[in-house]
Design an enzyme around this catalytic site. Structure first.
Site, PDB file in Angstrom:
ATOM      1  N   TRP A 354       0.829  -1.206   0.000  1.00  0.00           N
ATOM      2  CA  TRP A 354       0.000   0.000   0.000  1.00  0.00           C
ATOM      3  C   TRP A 354       0.869   1.264   0.000  1.00  0.00           C
ATOM      4  O   TRP A 354       0.400   2.334   0.335  1.00  0.00           O
ATOM      5  CB  TRP A 354      -0.912   0.003   1.224  1.00  0.00           C
ATOM      6  CG  TRP A 354      -2.048  -0.964   1.135  1.00  0.00           C
ATOM      7  CD1 TRP A 354      -3.329  -0.708   0.719  1.00  0.00           C
ATOM      8  CD2 TRP A 354      -2.031  -2.360   1.467  1.00  0.00           C
ATOM      9  NE1 TRP A 354      -4.095  -1.850   0.771  1.00  0.00           N
ATOM     10  CE2 TRP A 354      -3.320  -2.881   1.216  1.00  0.00           C
ATOM     11  CE3 TRP A 354      -1.051  -3.226   1.927  1.00  0.00           C
ATOM     12  CZ2 TRP A 354      -3.650  -4.212   1.444  1.00  0.00           C
ATOM     13  CZ3 TRP A 354      -1.366  -4.551   2.142  1.00  0.00           C
ATOM     14  CH2 TRP A 354      -2.659  -5.029   1.904  1.00  0.00           C
ATOM     15  N   CYS A 390      -6.588  -5.271  -1.302  1.00  0.00           N
ATOM     16  CA  CYS A 390      -7.666  -6.116  -0.784  1.00  0.00           C
ATOM     17  C   CYS A 390      -8.469  -6.820  -1.869  1.00  0.00           C
ATOM     18  O   CYS A 390      -8.803  -8.001  -1.738  1.00  0.00           O
ATOM     19  CB  CYS A 390      -8.574  -5.312   0.139  1.00  0.00           C
ATOM     20  SG  CYS A 390      -9.589  -4.056  -0.673  1.00  0.00           S
ATOM     21  N   HIS A 449     -13.579  -2.130   1.672  1.00  0.00           N
ATOM     22  CA  HIS A 449     -12.679  -3.256   1.910  1.00  0.00           C
ATOM     23  C   HIS A 449     -13.354  -4.509   1.379  1.00  0.00           C
ATOM     24  O   HIS A 449     -14.554  -4.727   1.591  1.00  0.00           O
ATOM     25  CB  HIS A 449     -12.370  -3.411   3.394  1.00  0.00           C
ATOM     26  CG  HIS A 449     -11.494  -4.586   3.706  1.00  0.00           C
ATOM     27  ND1 HIS A 449     -10.300  -4.806   3.056  1.00  0.00           N
ATOM     28  CD2 HIS A 449     -11.650  -5.628   4.569  1.00  0.00           C
ATOM     29  CE1 HIS A 449      -9.747  -5.913   3.514  1.00  0.00           C
ATOM     30  NE2 HIS A 449     -10.561  -6.431   4.433  1.00  0.00           N
ATOM     31  N   ASP A 472     -11.178 -13.565   5.271  1.00  0.00           N
ATOM     32  CA  ASP A 472     -10.459 -12.394   4.777  1.00  0.00           C
ATOM     33  C   ASP A 472      -8.967 -12.708   4.767  1.00  0.00           C
ATOM     34  O   ASP A 472      -8.383 -13.003   5.812  1.00  0.00           O
ATOM     35  CB  ASP A 472     -10.743 -11.192   5.680  1.00  0.00           C
ATOM     36  CG  ASP A 472     -10.228  -9.878   5.110  1.00  0.00           C
ATOM     37  OD1 ASP A 472      -9.494  -9.924   4.104  1.00  0.00           O
ATOM     38  OD2 ASP A 472     -10.546  -8.817   5.673  1.00  0.00           O
ATOM     39  N   TYR A 661      -7.148   4.824  -0.410  1.00  0.00           N
ATOM     40  CA  TYR A 661      -8.469   4.241  -0.165  1.00  0.00           C
ATOM     41  C   TYR A 661      -8.548   3.600   1.212  1.00  0.00           C
ATOM     42  O   TYR A 661      -9.644   3.300   1.700  1.00  0.00           O
ATOM     43  CB  TYR A 661      -8.827   3.240  -1.269  1.00  0.00           C
ATOM     44  CG  TYR A 661      -8.375   1.813  -1.028  1.00  0.00           C
ATOM     45  CD1 TYR A 661      -9.250   0.860  -0.519  1.00  0.00           C
ATOM     46  CD2 TYR A 661      -7.076   1.403  -1.325  1.00  0.00           C
ATOM     47  CE1 TYR A 661      -8.846  -0.448  -0.310  1.00  0.00           C
ATOM     48  CE2 TYR A 661      -6.661   0.107  -1.122  1.00  0.00           C
ATOM     49  CZ  TYR A 661      -7.548  -0.821  -0.619  1.00  0.00           C
ATOM     50  OH  TYR A 661      -7.139  -2.111  -0.406  1.00  0.00           O
TER      51      TYR A 661
END
Length: 818
Positions: A354, A390, A449, A472, A661
């Site tokens: 990220w 993600c 997400h 996840d 984001y």
């Protein structure tokens, strides 16, 4: 083996794989040809299914290399070949694949410098012949061969001296060997025997003779509904007083066994055919992103049926050393898969990034599907693929699960809290001038997400908590020592039942955290300005069945949220209460069930909400913006709604920042103070001009702007705070086809892109993916001026049944004695 017929019955006909692929608890048919007619009163025949691999680990402790450091990886020593002999067998290992795991040093490069690190990587070499280790080894062997890893599960070895490369030596005592999952064992489900003929023993899998004609016998075999999922080697053994005579190893007769969503006895059973078609067999989909009131979508090619993907998914389990006994339990497979999709702690499939710097890999926004990622991971021997965020993690995990037969779908949660402290509070720290204090703000609210849901029964939970489960694989927090999350029941999350496994509290916080705005004064002291109990988890969506439109599933996770309003009364209301100062907290309609869920969560260990929200100001502020294209000026509208019976004057500071984001702010681009007087029961509208020249030089990926309003009412001193994310629309791509596409004929696909900016673009790359037709194609432009740019790619569409021809029958040939 009647591969084509079996695949049709087992709903596996779309797999581009010439082997037999079946589902649990569903009969498949094989044909066995003997050297004479079979006599069921005299002959004993067993069909064996084995799963497991013999693993050799060789540590290169001493080697010499020349200038080209990376070439040492390709120089696999001939000693490794000499250590394996084909003349003798080691028990059941004579019918196993072999895997080499080579430990070597690789070069890591970051944006500043190059350095060397000792890390572990795996190169898998699969041998088809039975092998053993010599009892005695010379001390050293010299490398005389080069090896290349191909897409398939086998490797070609080319012998011969290469004078241009410096050989390296290997110490014999640096090697060890063990079996993945242990030796094949009937009790562990890794060695399955079904028999027919004279003596029929007890069998875990079912077997029956369907037809006998001459030397050919047709047999129906039904795997157990809880058997291990994976690739089984198949052998036919004729049993006599002298022992067993087996058929030779033949990879073409290997059988893949998958989960079965069509069978009520299977853990992943889905009752509706439309659900099975969407969540198991659909190989394309849509992943939603953007913001909750300005949604956008990203097409995604799951590609679970593409050539090599099934083997790649099994390689993920092998590389992660998932015990074979776990692979028949969908709960375990899902939990292990959640950890293995990220490389945070176990060299999983994808590297999360990220930072905005993707110079040593592929930008997360560039991927068009999972196929390219999984095949790259397999082709490079289990080296993690760079990079993902993600939606990429969720997309690849969705492919992994659907490929193995587990119903799965991708979920998008808009305004998703990342609560680092685990206290169900997302604390936003603001300086006195209204800017977000990045050093003091540990929590964040992601614009969106993505995670996954899988459908299964949960034998470890009460029955009402079966069904859709959250899983996840984006690396956020650890669970049992690894970066993973779930599976956890969606129903349990909704009811606040957070004591059941796995990771229910973390998921609950992503959906139900309160956003608390704090002001930090010059002395570092803080005070609560505003509490928003309804900002997080505003909208939860997934792709609708048989449609590219979204389905709102927020009600699956949450009861309708009420708003908590706190009224403070002073001396004028003393007649109502004996004390001169008191508070009344009012819950708006619709919040009763939500309150009960929160109370249940608190009883299950969620920290209590130990703060008192500030008094209700009687004034509401909202920020709105129309759909904004990147590079355009736009107006941000601030609505000030006076809900009281008195006129009020508002002082407000609007701060605009470029934001990732994930809610992490980057550069402040705007700060403006406004004052407005609003009459009783009226609404005032203020317009703030945002110019492209202010934000364009500072944009980061996905082009999000965050606007925070911090204000106060002059008459009462009450504080007002709100925030709004504006996602800028990127330039659109249009695709058109020239001519009339015909099977077996080439045609041209034209991709159009117009540069909308007043400056040229550099290093532009197009990626074109067409599931089932072509592999991902690339087209790069070093320089793109202010004009329409065309990408033209010629695609040859082949007749797929010809390319992936499946034999009608594949006989297992063996001999009968007597």
């Amino acid at each position: 083996m009647r591969i084509a017929d079996n695949k049709k019955v087992h709903n596996t006909g779309r797999f581009k794989n010439s082997n037999l692929i079946v589902r649990r608890n569903k009969e498949f048919i094989i044909d066995i040809r003997f050297n004479r007619p079979f006599n069921k009163m005299q002959d004993n025949v067993e069909v064996e299914f084995l799963i497991g691999e013999l693993l050799f680990e060789i540590s290169f402790k001493h080697f010499r290399f020349a200038k080209r450091f990376h070439n040492c990886v390709l120089n696999l020593s001939l000693a490794l070949i000499k250590m394996l002999q084909t003349t003798e067998h080691l028990g059941t290992s004579s019918i196993m694949h072999l895997t080499f795991c080579v430990v070597y040093t690789v070069c890591h490069i970051n944006s500043q410098r190059m350095y060397l690190l000792p890390v572990y990587r795996t190169i898998c070499l699969y041998f088809t012949k039975p092998v053993m280790i010599e009892s005695k080894h010379p001390k050293k062997y010299t490398s005389l061969c080069r090896s290349f890893l191909f897409n398939k599960r086998e490797i070609n070895v080319r012998y011969g001296r290469d004078k241009k490369r410096t050989p390296f030596s290997v110490l014999a005592n640096d090697c060890c060997a063990h079996l993945t999952g242990g030796s094949p064992n009937e009790n562990r489900g890794t060695y399955i025997i079904v028999s027919f003929g004279k003596d029929i023993g007890e069998m875990i899998w079912k077997c029956r003779v369907l037809n006998t004609q001459g030397n050919d016998v047709t047999v129906g075999i039904t795997p157990d509904p809880s058997c291990i999922v994976g690739r089984f080697r198949t052998f036919v053994a004729v049993v006599s007083g002298l022992g067993k005579q087996r058929t030779p190893k033949n990879p073409d007769t290997d059988v893949y066994v998958l989960f079965n969503a069509w069978d009520p006895a299977d853990q992943v059973y889905l009752s509706k055919e439309s659900d099975r078609q969407e969540y198991v067999l659909n190989d394309v989909g849509v992943i939603y992103n953007g913001e909750f009131n300005n949604m956008s979508s990203r097409p995604w090619n799951y590609g679970q049926f593409e050539e090599g993907v099934l083997d790649a998914c099994l390689l993920v389990l092998d590389a992660g050393k998932v015990p074979l006994v776990y692979r028949g339990n969908a709960t375990e497979v899902v939990r292990q898969g959640s950890a293995l999709m990220n490389s945070q702690d176990d060299d999983g499939v994808l590297v999360g990034n990220w930072s905005g710097d993707y110079s040593i890999g592929t930008s997360p926004t560039a991927w068009t599907g999972s196929t390219e990622i999984l095949l790259k991971y397999a082709r490079e021997g289990g080296v993690p693929v760079c990079f993902a965020q993600c939606w990429g993690f969720a997309g690849v995990l969705n492919t992994f699960l659907r490929c193995l037969g587990i119903p799965a779908r991708v979920i998008t949660n808009y305004c998703s809290a990342h609560d680092n402290t685990g206290n169900l509070k997302t604390d936003i720290m603001l300086d006195e001038d209204g800017k977000v204090n990045k050093s003091r703000t540990r929590d964040s609210v992601w614009n969106y997400h993505c995670w996954n849901e899988v459908y299964m029964t949960r034998p470890d939970l009460p029955q009402k908590f079966s069904g859709w489960q959250v899983v996840d694989c984006t690396p956020q927090e650890t669970s049992d020592g690894l970066y993973r999350c779930g599976p956890t029941s969606v129903s349990a999350i909704k009811d606040g039942e957070l004591s059941y496994p796995f990771d229910a509290k973390f998921v609950f916080a992503e959906l139900n955290s309160d956003v608390i705005y704090h002001q930090i004064d010059k002395y570092g002291k803080t005070k609560i300005l505003h509490v928003d109990t309804a900002y997080v988890g505003k909208l939860i969506v997934t792709k609708r069945i048989n449609s590219n439109q979204y389905e709102d599933i927020t009600s699956n996770y949450k009861y309708p949220e009420g708003k908590c309003i706190c009224f403070h009364f002073q001396e004028s209301c003393a007649a109502i209460a004996p004390c001169p100062y008191f508070s009344i907290i009012v819950l708006t309609p619709g919040s009763k069930s939500d309150k009960q869920s929160m109370q249940m969560a608190e009883s299950r260990g969620v920290p209590l909400r130990d703060y008192e929200p500030p008094a209700e100001a009687g004034v509401d502020i909202q920020l709105q913006a129309d759909t904004v294209k990147m590079g355009e000026d736009f107006k941000l509208t601030m609505y000030i709604k006076n809900q009281s019976s008195k006129r009020c004057t508002i002082d407000a500071t609007i701060t605009g920042s470029v934001v990732f984001y994930t809610g992490v702010t980057s550069t402040t681009i705007k700060q403006e103070t406004r004052k407005a007087t609003v009459e009783a029961w009226k609404t005032e509208k203020l317009l703030i001009d945002i110019r492209a020249t202010e934000y364009m030089p500072h944009l980061v990926e996905q082009s999000n702007l965050l606007f925070v309003v911090k204000g106060s009412i002059e008459e009462t001193g009450a504080s007002l705070t709100t925030m709004r994310v504006v996602t800028l629309r990127t330039p659109e791509l249009t695709i058109r086809v020239s001519g009339s596409p015909r099977v077996g004929k080439a045609f041209t696909v034209i991709v159009e892109f117009r540069n909308p900016y007043n400056f040229a673009l550099e290093n532009v790359q197009f990626r074109l993916d067409s599931p089932g037709l072509i592999k991902t194609k690339f087209k790069s432009y070093k320089y793109t001026a202010l004009r329409i740019s065309y990408l033209s790619i010629s695609i040859d569409i082949q007749d797929q049944p010809i390319k992936y021809q499946i034999p009608t029958k594949l006989y297992l040939n063996t001999s009968l004695k007597g």
